[in-house]
Design a protein around this motif. Structure first.
Motif, mmCIF file in Angstrom:
data_model
loop_
_atom_site.group_PDB
_atom_site.id
_atom_site.type_symbol
_atom_site.label_atom_id
_atom_site.label_comp_id
_atom_site.label_asym_id
_atom_site.label_seq_id
_atom_site.Cartn_x
_atom_site.Cartn_y
_atom_site.Cartn_z
ATOM 1 N N ALA A 164 18.946 46.007 29.499
ATOM 2 C CA ALA A 164 17.619 45.955 30.105
ATOM 3 C C ALA A 164 16.939 44.621 29.832
ATOM 4 N N ASN A 165 17.262 44.007 28.711
ATOM 5 C CA ASN A 165 16.640 42.736 28.335
ATOM 6 C C ASN A 165 17.067 41.592 29.247
ATOM 7 N N ILE A 166 18.196 41.730 29.923
ATOM 8 C CA ILE A 166 18.658 40.666 30.820
ATOM 9 C C ILE A 166 17.620 40.395 31.902
ATOM 10 N N SER A 167 17.051 41.451 32.460
ATOM 11 C CA SER A 167 16.040 41.267 33.503
ATOM 12 C C SER A 167 14.643 41.063 32.928
ATOM 13 N N SER A 168 14.346 41.710 31.809
ATOM 14 C CA SER A 168 12.994 41.583 31.252
ATOM 15 C C SER A 168 12.792 40.264 30.520
ATOM 16 N N GLY A 169 13.850 39.778 29.864
ATOM 17 C CA GLY A 169 13.756 38.523 29.123
ATOM 18 C C GLY A 169 12.818 38.574 27.943
ATOM 19 N N GLY A 170 12.584 39.766 27.426
ATOM 20 C CA GLY A 170 11.632 39.894 26.326
ATOM 21 C C GLY A 170 12.137 39.359 25.002
ATOM 22 N N GLU A 171 13.461 39.321 24.838
ATOM 23 C CA GLU A 171 14.033 38.865 23.576
ATOM 24 C C GLU A 171 15.092 37.799 23.822
ATOM 25 N N GLN A 172 15.206 36.890 22.880
ATOM 26 C CA GLN A 172 16.325 35.956 22.879
ATOM 27 C C GLN A 172 17.522 36.655 22.247
ATOM 28 N N VAL A 173 18.674 36.610 22.900
ATOM 29 C CA VAL A 173 19.903 37.140 22.333
ATOM 30 C C VAL A 173 20.753 35.949 21.910
ATOM 31 N N ILE A 174 21.097 35.908 20.624
ATOM 32 C CA ILE A 174 21.874 34.781 20.095
ATOM 33 C C ILE A 174 23.259 35.271 19.718
ATOM 34 N N ASP A 175 24.269 34.630 20.274
ATOM 35 C CA ASP A 175 25.675 34.988 20.057
ATOM 36 C C ASP A 175 26.235 34.135 18.922
ATOM 37 N N ALA A 176 26.800 34.785 17.896
ATOM 38 C CA ALA A 176 27.313 34.079 16.714
ATOM 39 C C ALA A 176 28.763 33.652 16.847
ATOM 40 N N ARG A 177 29.429 34.019 17.947
ATOM 41 C CA ARG A 177 30.837 33.638 18.113
ATOM 42 C C ARG A 177 30.962 32.138 18.359
ATOM 43 N N GLY A 178 32.162 31.628 18.206
ATOM 44 C CA GLY A 178 32.411 30.231 18.466
ATOM 45 C C GLY A 178 32.192 29.887 19.928
ATOM 46 N N ALA A 179 32.008 28.597 20.213
ATOM 47 C CA ALA A 179 31.682 28.167 21.568
ATOM 48 C C ALA A 179 32.764 28.533 22.580
ATOM 49 N N GLY A 180 34.037 28.481 22.173
ATOM 50 C CA GLY A 180 35.122 28.803 23.091
ATOM 51 C C GLY A 180 35.079 30.248 23.556
ATOM 52 N N ARG A 181 34.829 31.148 22.646
ATOM 53 C CA ARG A 181 34.725 32.564 23.003
ATOM 54 C C ARG A 181 33.451 32.810 23.812
ATOM 55 N N TYR A 182 32.374 32.180 23.432
ATOM 56 C CA TYR A 182 31.112 32.323 24.166
ATOM 57 C C TYR A 182 31.259 31.824 25.604
ATOM 58 N N ASN A 183 31.898 30.681 25.780
ATOM 59 C CA ASN A 183 32.062 30.096 27.109
ATOM 60 C C ASN A 183 33.190 30.727 27.918
#
Length: 281
Positions: A164-183
């Motif tokens: 639900a936050n994807i559309s609302s944008g109420g919170e920042q979601v921070i991904d702790a995985r490495g850049a390769g997995r994130y990308n």
């Protein structure tokens, strides 16, 4: 520059001076690193900080979940920590065998169940040993204690809330995985998972805030988060592969004054394993 809330990170010197305090309980909360074959239970039996029982993150968990080490009920958590000799009056010190890796997960669990008198041993067992402090290989049998767990739901995020936050944008979601997995340029370490990240999420690899097994200083911490586009004034939820290294980010943010950071418990093991959820690469 010192941390804003330094009480969550304890030095080996502090622990050595307080190890015999009956109100202090130190626990080993080690998990095998993703992609590494290691038996942290056997390692614990071979060498642990004297008096420390083993906090099994995979056991003090939801027994009915299909995902790894999901948050248990308050009753299961309380029963588990009582057996470790931990009461509501206990100062809990958590370490792991890798420096700072899985210990922050147990730290966050205690906080999520209402226990704030808890800290992570900076540098973990490797620093304890390199600083010349003793280890033991005996069987630790704690005295049964009483613990009352009180859930703080604001520190936990479920998949429906993150979606639900994807559309609302109420919170920042921070991904702790490495850049390769994130990308999405590196294959996921767990079989059957899609590659990429939650739409709109930011990336601050946990390795950017841990150096030689210890947390970086306050200046480097803030720089790492700001380089990842994090706004310290806005709500934050952290995510990772399975809810472990997300807690390293939560610990770092706590040290910088953010004690309200939530964890997406299912993290990418849940999100990447479901075809009905959107991804970005």
């Amino acid at each position: 520059m010192s941390y804003t809330k330094p009480e969550a990170l304890l030095s080996t010197e502090w622990l050595a001076a307080n190890l015999d305090d009956p109100k202090v309980v130190v626990v080993d909360a080690s998990l095998p690193r993703v992609g590494v074959k290691e038996d942290t239970r056997a390692n614990y039996r071979d060498a642990h900080i004297p008096g420390a029982p083993f906090f099994d993150i995979d056991v003090i968990a939801d027994p009915n979940a299909s995902l790894p080490h999901m948050m248990p009920t308050a009753e299961i958590f309380a029963e588990g920590v009582c057996k470790l000799g931990i009461s509501n009056d206990t100062k809990v010190v958590i370490y792991d065998q890798h420096g700072i890796y899985s210990a922050p997960r147990a730290w966050w669990m205690f906080r999520a169940f209402g226990h704030d008198n808890v800290g992570v041993l900076d540098g973990g067992l490797p620093k304890w040993r390199s600083d010349g402090y003793p280890v033991a290989s005996d069987t630790v049998v704690p005295s049964l204690a009483e613990f009352s767990a009180n859930v703080r739901p604001e520190l936990l995020r479920l998949v429906e809330q993150v979606n639900a936050n994807i559309s609302s944008g109420g919170e920042q979601v921070i991904d702790a995985r490495g850049a390769g997995r994130y990308n999405g340029t590196e294959t996921e370490t767990r079989a059957g998972l899609r590659s990429g990240h939650i739409p709109g999420s930011l990336n601050v690899p946990y390795a950017n805030i841990v150096k030689d097994g210890s947390m970086v200083d306050s200046t480097a911490l803030r720089h790492a988060f700001e380089a990842g586009g994090v706004d310290f004034a806005k709500p934050i939820t952290t995510s990772c592969g399975s809810g472990i290294t997300a807690c390293i980010l939560a610990l770092g943010l706590y040290l910088e004054g953010r004690d309200d950071v939530a964890i997406y418990d299912g993290s990418w093991t849940e999100w990447g394993g479901r075809e009905d959820l959107p991804i970005e690469t």
